[in-house]
Write a protein that holds these residues in place. Structure first.
Motif, PDB file in Angstrom:
ATOM      1  N   LYS A  65       0.837  -1.207   0.000  1.00  0.00           N
ATOM      2  CA  LYS A  65       0.000   0.000   0.000  1.00  0.00           C
ATOM      3  C   LYS A  65       0.866   1.250   0.000  1.00  0.00           C
ATOM      4  O   LYS A  65       0.533   2.241  -0.650  1.00  0.00           O
ATOM      5  N   LYS A  66       1.979   1.184   0.698  1.00  0.00           N
ATOM      6  CA  LYS A  66       2.897   2.321   0.763  1.00  0.00           C
ATOM      7  C   LYS A  66       3.449   2.668  -0.620  1.00  0.00           C
ATOM      8  O   LYS A  66       3.525   3.832  -1.001  1.00  0.00           O
ATOM      9  N   ARG A  67       3.810   1.649  -1.382  1.00  0.00           N
ATOM     10  CA  ARG A  67       4.355   1.865  -2.729  1.00  0.00           C
ATOM     11  C   ARG A  67       3.288   2.445  -3.658  1.00  0.00           C
ATOM     12  O   ARG A  67       3.558   3.343  -4.459  1.00  0.00           O
ATOM     13  N   ILE A  68       2.057   1.943  -3.551  1.00  0.00           N
ATOM     14  CA  ILE A  68       0.969   2.471  -4.380  1.00  0.00           C
ATOM     15  C   ILE A  68       0.733   3.934  -4.065  1.00  0.00           C
ATOM     16  O   ILE A  68       0.592   4.765  -4.970  1.00  0.00           O
ATOM     17  N   ASN A  69       0.712   4.274  -2.776  1.00  0.00           N
ATOM     18  CA  ASN A  69       0.522   5.672  -2.387  1.00  0.00           C
ATOM     19  C   ASN A  69       1.652   6.560  -2.904  1.00  0.00           C
ATOM     20  O   ASN A  69       1.423   7.700  -3.311  1.00  0.00           O
ATOM     21  N   LYS A  70       2.873   6.031  -2.935  1.00  0.00           N
ATOM     22  CA  LYS A  70       4.009   6.797  -3.460  1.00  0.00           C
ATOM     23  C   LYS A  70       3.839   7.043  -4.963  1.00  0.00           C
ATOM     24  O   LYS A  70       4.095   8.137  -5.446  1.00  0.00           O
ATOM     25  N   TRP A  71       3.395   6.027  -5.706  1.00  0.00           N
ATOM     26  CA  TRP A  71       3.173   6.191  -7.141  1.00  0.00           C
ATOM     27  C   TRP A  71       2.086   7.222  -7.411  1.00  0.00           C
ATOM     28  O   TRP A  71       2.217   8.029  -8.322  1.00  0.00           O
ATOM     29  N   VAL A  72       1.022   7.191  -6.607  1.00  0.00           N
ATOM     30  CA  VAL A  72      -0.063   8.154  -6.783  1.00  0.00           C
ATOM     31  C   VAL A  72       0.437   9.562  -6.509  1.00  0.00           C
ATOM     32  O   VAL A  72       0.140  10.502  -7.257  1.00  0.00           O
ATOM     33  N   GLN A  73       1.228   9.706  -5.466  1.00  0.00           N
ATOM     34  CA  GLN A  73       1.789  11.024  -5.136  1.00  0.00           C
ATOM     35  C   GLN A  73       2.704  11.521  -6.255  1.00  0.00           C
ATOM     36  O   GLN A  73       2.627  12.689  -6.651  1.00  0.00           O
ATOM     37  N   LEU A  74       3.570  10.656  -6.775  1.00  0.00           N
ATOM     38  CA  LEU A  74       4.444  11.041  -7.881  1.00  0.00           C
ATOM     39  C   LEU A  74       3.635  11.447  -9.106  1.00  0.00           C
ATOM     40  O   LEU A  74       3.959  12.421  -9.785  1.00  0.00           O
ATOM     41  N   PHE A  75       2.576  10.698  -9.394  1.00  0.00           N
ATOM     42  CA  PHE A  75       1.727  10.998 -10.541  1.00  0.00           C
ATOM     43  C   PHE A  75       1.055  12.360 -10.376  1.00  0.00           C
ATOM     44  O   PHE A  75       1.002  13.156 -11.302  1.00  0.00           O
ATOM     45  N   ARG A  76       0.542  12.629  -9.192  1.00  0.00           N
ATOM     46  CA  ARG A  76      -0.131  13.906  -8.954  1.00  0.00           C
ATOM     47  C   ARG A  76       0.823  15.087  -9.023  1.00  0.00           C
ATOM     48  O   ARG A  76       0.455  16.163  -9.470  1.00  0.00           O
ATOM     49  N   MET A  77       2.065  14.895  -8.598  1.00  0.00           N
ATOM     50  CA  MET A  77       3.032  15.994  -8.598  1.00  0.00           C
ATOM     51  C   MET A  77       3.659  16.221  -9.973  1.00  0.00           C
ATOM     52  O   MET A  77       3.879  17.361 -10.364  1.00  0.00           O
ATOM     53  N   ASN A  78       3.953  15.131 -10.705  1.00  0.00           N
ATOM     54  CA  ASN A  78       4.751  15.246 -11.931  1.00  0.00           C
ATOM     55  C   ASN A  78       4.107  14.650 -13.170  1.00  0.00           C
ATOM     56  O   ASN A  78       4.732  14.624 -14.230  1.00  0.00           O
ATOM     57  N   GLY A  79       2.909  14.113 -13.066  1.00  0.00           N
ATOM     58  CA  GLY A  79       2.254  13.545 -14.234  1.00  0.00           C
ATOM     59  C   GLY A  79       2.736  12.140 -14.543  1.00  0.00           C
ATOM     60  O   GLY A  79       3.453  11.514 -13.771  1.00  0.00           O
ATOM     61  N   SER A  80       2.343  11.648 -15.688  1.00  0.00           N
ATOM     62  CA  SER A  80       2.639  10.263 -16.058  1.00  0.00           C
ATOM     63  C   SER A  80       4.128  10.015 -16.314  1.00  0.00           C
ATOM     64  O   SER A  80       4.583   8.872 -16.238  1.00  0.00           O
ATOM     65  N   GLN A  81       4.885  11.052 -16.608  1.00  0.00           N
ATOM     66  CA  GLN A  81       6.325  10.884 -16.839  1.00  0.00           C
ATOM     67  C   GLN A  81       7.052  10.397 -15.593  1.00  0.00           C
ATOM     68  O   GLN A  81       8.100   9.764 -15.684  1.00  0.00           O
ATOM     69  N   ALA A  82       6.504  10.699 -14.416  1.00  0.00           N
ATOM     70  CA  ALA A  82       7.145  10.305 -13.166  1.00  0.00           C
ATOM     71  C   ALA A  82       7.128   8.791 -12.959  1.00  0.00           C
ATOM     72  O   ALA A  82       7.950   8.256 -12.222  1.00  0.00           O
ATOM     73  N   LEU A  83       6.216   8.098 -13.615  1.00  0.00           N
ATOM     74  CA  LEU A  83       6.100   6.657 -13.436  1.00  0.00           C
ATOM     75  C   LEU A  83       6.985   5.868 -14.391  1.00  0.00           C
ATOM     76  O   LEU A  83       7.135   4.666 -14.241  1.00  0.00           O
ATOM     77  N   LYS A  84       7.571   6.532 -15.354  1.00  0.00           N
ATOM     78  CA  LYS A  84       8.418   5.846 -16.326  1.00  0.00           C
ATOM     79  C   LYS A  84       9.832   5.689 -15.791  1.00  0.00           C
ATOM     80  O   LYS A  84      10.320   6.504 -15.026  1.00  0.00           O
ATOM     81  N   ARG A  85      10.477   4.616 -16.245  1.00  0.00           N
ATOM     82  CA  ARG A  85      11.851   4.356 -15.824  1.00  0.00           C
ATOM     83  C   ARG A  85      12.805   5.282 -16.554  1.00  0.00           C
ATOM     84  O   ARG A  85      12.598   5.621 -17.716  1.00  0.00           O
ATOM     85  N   ARG A  86      13.861   5.661 -15.871  1.00  0.00           N
ATOM     86  CA  ARG A  86      14.925   6.424 -16.525  1.00  0.00           C
ATOM     87  C   ARG A  86      15.852   5.439 -17.213  1.00  0.00           C
ATOM     88  O   ARG A  86      16.232   4.425 -16.653  1.00  0.00           O
ATOM     89  N   ARG A  87      16.222   5.749 -18.421  1.00  0.00           N
ATOM     90  CA  ARG A  87      17.047   4.829 -19.210  1.00  0.00           C
ATOM     91  C   ARG A  87      18.544   5.032 -19.001  1.00  0.00           C
ATOM     92  O   ARG A  87      19.340   4.180 -19.325  1.00  0.00           O
ATOM     93  N   HIS A  88      18.939   6.177 -18.464  1.00  0.00           N
ATOM     94  CA  HIS A  88      20.361   6.412 -18.286  1.00  0.00           C
ATOM     95  C   HIS A  88      20.622   7.130 -16.983  1.00  0.00           C
ATOM     96  O   HIS A  88      19.741   7.750 -16.408  1.00  0.00           O
ATOM     97  N   LYS A  89      21.858   7.021 -16.538  1.00  0.00           N
ATOM     98  CA  LYS A  89      22.237   7.613 -15.270  1.00  0.00           C
ATOM     99  C   LYS A  89      22.289   9.133 -15.381  1.00  0.00           C
ATOM    100  O   LYS A  89      22.619   9.677 -16.427  1.00  0.00           O
TER     101      LYS A  89
END
Length: 63
Positions: free
Chosen positions: A33-57
């Motif tokens: 539940k904690k991880r789901i809440n974190k994803w929702v918070q990231l989505f609300r703050m930064n949009g759908s781009q926040a849920l995507k993986r970064r491809r490079h360092k």
């Protein structure tokens, strides 16, 4: 490598925003539940781009 795909994260967040409770999503997808809440918070703050993986360092300069 990420444990959860960005598609799964987006699906869980969209179901949460549609009104499904966190506990139900946690049981259905076997995600805390904690991880789901974190994803929702990231989505609300930064949009759908926040849920995507970064491809490079990220590289920082000394400045």
């Amino acid at each position: 490598m990420s444990k959860y795909s960005s598609e799964l994260k987006s699906q869980i967040v969209s179901e949460y925003l549609a009104g499904n409770p966190t506990a139900e999503l946690s049981n259905n997808y076997h995600v805390s539940k904690k991880r789901i809440n974190k994803w929702v918070q990231l989505f609300r703050m930064n949009g759908s781009q926040a849920l995507k993986r970064r491809r490079h360092k990220r590289v920082f300069t000394q400045d």
